[in-house]
Design a protein around this motif. Sequence first.
Motif, mmCIF file in Angstrom:
data_model
loop_
_atom_site.group_PDB
_atom_site.id
_atom_site.type_symbol
_atom_site.label_atom_id
_atom_site.label_comp_id
_atom_site.label_asym_id
_atom_site.label_seq_id
_atom_site.Cartn_x
_atom_site.Cartn_y
_atom_site.Cartn_z
ATOM 1 N N LEU A 68 0.955 -1.185 0.223
ATOM 2 C CA LEU A 68 -0.371 -0.169 -0.143
ATOM 3 C C LEU A 68 0.966 1.651 -0.170
ATOM 4 N N HIS A 69 0.442 2.242 -1.090
ATOM 5 C CA HIS A 69 1.309 3.332 -0.659
ATOM 6 C C HIS A 69 1.778 3.992 1.131
ATOM 7 N N SER A 70 0.693 3.604 1.539
ATOM 8 C CA SER A 70 1.322 4.412 3.150
ATOM 9 C C SER A 70 2.596 3.650 3.081
ATOM 10 N N GLU A 71 2.677 1.799 2.979
ATOM 11 C CA GLU A 71 3.880 0.862 3.612
ATOM 12 C C GLU A 71 5.213 1.344 2.436
ATOM 13 N N ARG A 72 4.988 2.304 1.320
ATOM 14 C CA ARG A 72 6.086 2.021 0.670
ATOM 15 C C ARG A 72 7.584 2.162 0.957
ATOM 16 N N GLU A 73 7.209 3.016 1.853
ATOM 17 C CA GLU A 73 8.775 4.389 2.373
ATOM 18 C C GLU A 73 9.028 3.213 3.044
ATOM 19 N N GLN A 74 8.715 2.584 4.111
ATOM 20 C CA GLN A 74 9.138 1.522 4.856
ATOM 21 C C GLN A 74 9.821 0.171 4.367
ATOM 22 N N PHE A 75 8.471 0.052 3.376
ATOM 23 C CA PHE A 75 9.170 -1.678 2.145
ATOM 24 C C PHE A 75 9.904 -1.294 1.519
ATOM 25 N N GLU A 76 10.202 -0.116 1.024
ATOM 26 C CA GLU A 76 11.779 0.546 0.357
ATOM 27 C C GLU A 76 12.725 0.016 1.049
ATOM 28 N N LYS A 77 12.851 1.012 2.042
ATOM 29 C CA LYS A 77 14.004 0.465 2.938
ATOM 30 C C LYS A 77 14.567 -0.993 3.305
ATOM 31 N N GLN A 78 13.145 -1.448 3.665
ATOM 32 C CA GLN A 78 13.293 -2.946 3.862
ATOM 33 C C GLN A 78 13.855 -3.363 2.881
ATOM 34 N N GLN A 79 13.828 -3.097 1.122
ATOM 35 C CA GLN A 79 14.247 -4.386 0.980
ATOM 36 C C GLN A 79 15.727 -3.598 0.385
ATOM 37 N N GLY A 80 16.029 -2.417 0.218
ATOM 38 C CA GLY A 80 16.935 -1.861 -0.518
ATOM 39 C C GLY A 80 17.284 -1.301 -2.067
ATOM 40 N N TRP A 81 16.080 -1.276 -1.878
ATOM 41 C CA TRP A 81 15.693 -0.809 -3.814
ATOM 42 C C TRP A 81 14.242 -0.307 -3.648
ATOM 43 N N LYS A 82 14.234 0.810 -4.924
ATOM 44 C CA LYS A 82 12.935 1.345 -5.074
ATOM 45 C C LYS A 82 12.264 0.676 -6.135
ATOM 46 N N ILE A 83 10.908 0.771 -5.219
ATOM 47 C CA ILE A 83 9.295 0.169 -6.808
ATOM 48 C C ILE A 83 10.295 0.734 -8.030
ATOM 49 N N LYS A 84 10.197 0.166 -9.007
ATOM 50 C CA LYS A 84 9.703 0.987 -10.440
ATOM 51 C C LYS A 84 9.078 0.783 -11.357
ATOM 52 N N ARG A 85 8.818 1.269 -12.150
ATOM 53 C CA ARG A 85 7.290 1.244 -12.863
ATOM 54 C C ARG A 85 8.135 0.447 -14.551
ATOM 55 N N ILE A 121 12.158 -8.524 -11.097
ATOM 56 C CA ILE A 121 12.995 -7.731 -9.364
ATOM 57 C C ILE A 121 13.002 -6.249 -9.292
ATOM 58 N N SER A 122 11.783 -5.795 -8.328
ATOM 59 C CA SER A 122 11.236 -4.227 -8.445
ATOM 60 C C SER A 122 10.141 -3.408 -9.497
#
Length: 262
Positions: A68-85, A121-122
Motif C-alpha cells: 500500500l502507498h502508506s507502506e511504501r517507504e518502509q518497504f523500500e527501506k527494508q528491500q534496499g531498492w525502489k519500486i520501479k515502473r 525484481i522491483s
Amino acid sequence: MCDERARMLQDQFNVSMNHLQALAILISTFHHAKNPSAIDQITFARYAERTAFERPLTSGVAYAVKVLHSEREQFEKQQGWKIKRMDSTEQSPAREEDADLENRDEYAPVIFAQDTYKHVISFDMLTGKEDRENILRARESGKGVLTAPFRLLKSRRLGVILTYAVYKSELTSNATPAERIQAAIGYLGGIFDVEALVDKLLHQLACKHSMMVNVYDKTNPYEPIIMYGSNMTNVGLYHISTLNFGDPIRKHEMHCRFKQKS
Ligand code: WA2
C-alpha cells in the motif's frame, strides 16, 4: 492428429497450472505465515529451478507482493531498492517516473523470481497493461487467470502469464470479490514461453515435418492473436481443435494442416 496434439498441450498446461497453485500455497505458508520469513530470493530461485520439471510449459515464475502507498517507504527501506515502473527503462526520465508512482494507492513489486526472470525484481506489475489486468482479475476471482499473448520485458519474446493471487489465511472459500481484493497479499505468475516450449512439445511427436501447427488466442473472434506458429493466410484445408486453458474468459484454438509437397 490435431486433437491429439491439442490434448497433449492442454495436459501439459494443466500440470504446469496445478504446480503453480501449489507454489502459491508454499509462499503463503513459508513467506507470509512465518515470521521471519523462511524464503528469500536465493531460496526461492533455487526451489523454482529444482521444481521446474513440474511446470513443463513455463520458462520461469515470479512473485509480486501487494504494497500500500502508506507502506511504501518502509518497504523500500527494508528491500534496499525502489519500486520501479515497467515502462521506466533507461530512456525515460526519473522525475516523471517518481511523480507517477507517487499518485498510486498500491503497488505490486516483484520480490522473488526464478533466475531467468530476475530482471523483473522491483518492477511494479500494476504498471504493465497485461500484468495489471491479470492481477486484478486473479485476486477478485481466486482462480488462475491468463493474459493474452504479449511481448515480455527485456527478451521481447511472445508469452502468456498465468497468475494466482495469494491471500491472508483468514479468507473463507465463499468470500465475495470485495473480500478477496481486500485479503490479497501477493500474486504468483508463471511465465509461459509459448514460442519455445510449444515447439519443443510438438517436436516430440511423429509427423512433425508434414504438419503445420498454429495456436491462436481467439478471445476476440474478430482479432485472433497468434500464440504459436508462423503467421500464414488461412488457405487450404485445416483442422481446428479447441483448447481449454482453464480461464473461462480466454478462448484458444489449435489449427493443423498438412504441408504441401513442393
Ligand atoms: N514476468 C516476466 N517478464 C515479464 C512480465 C512478468 N510478469 N511481464 C512482462 N514481462 C509476478 O502475475 C504476477 C510477472 C507477473 C507476476
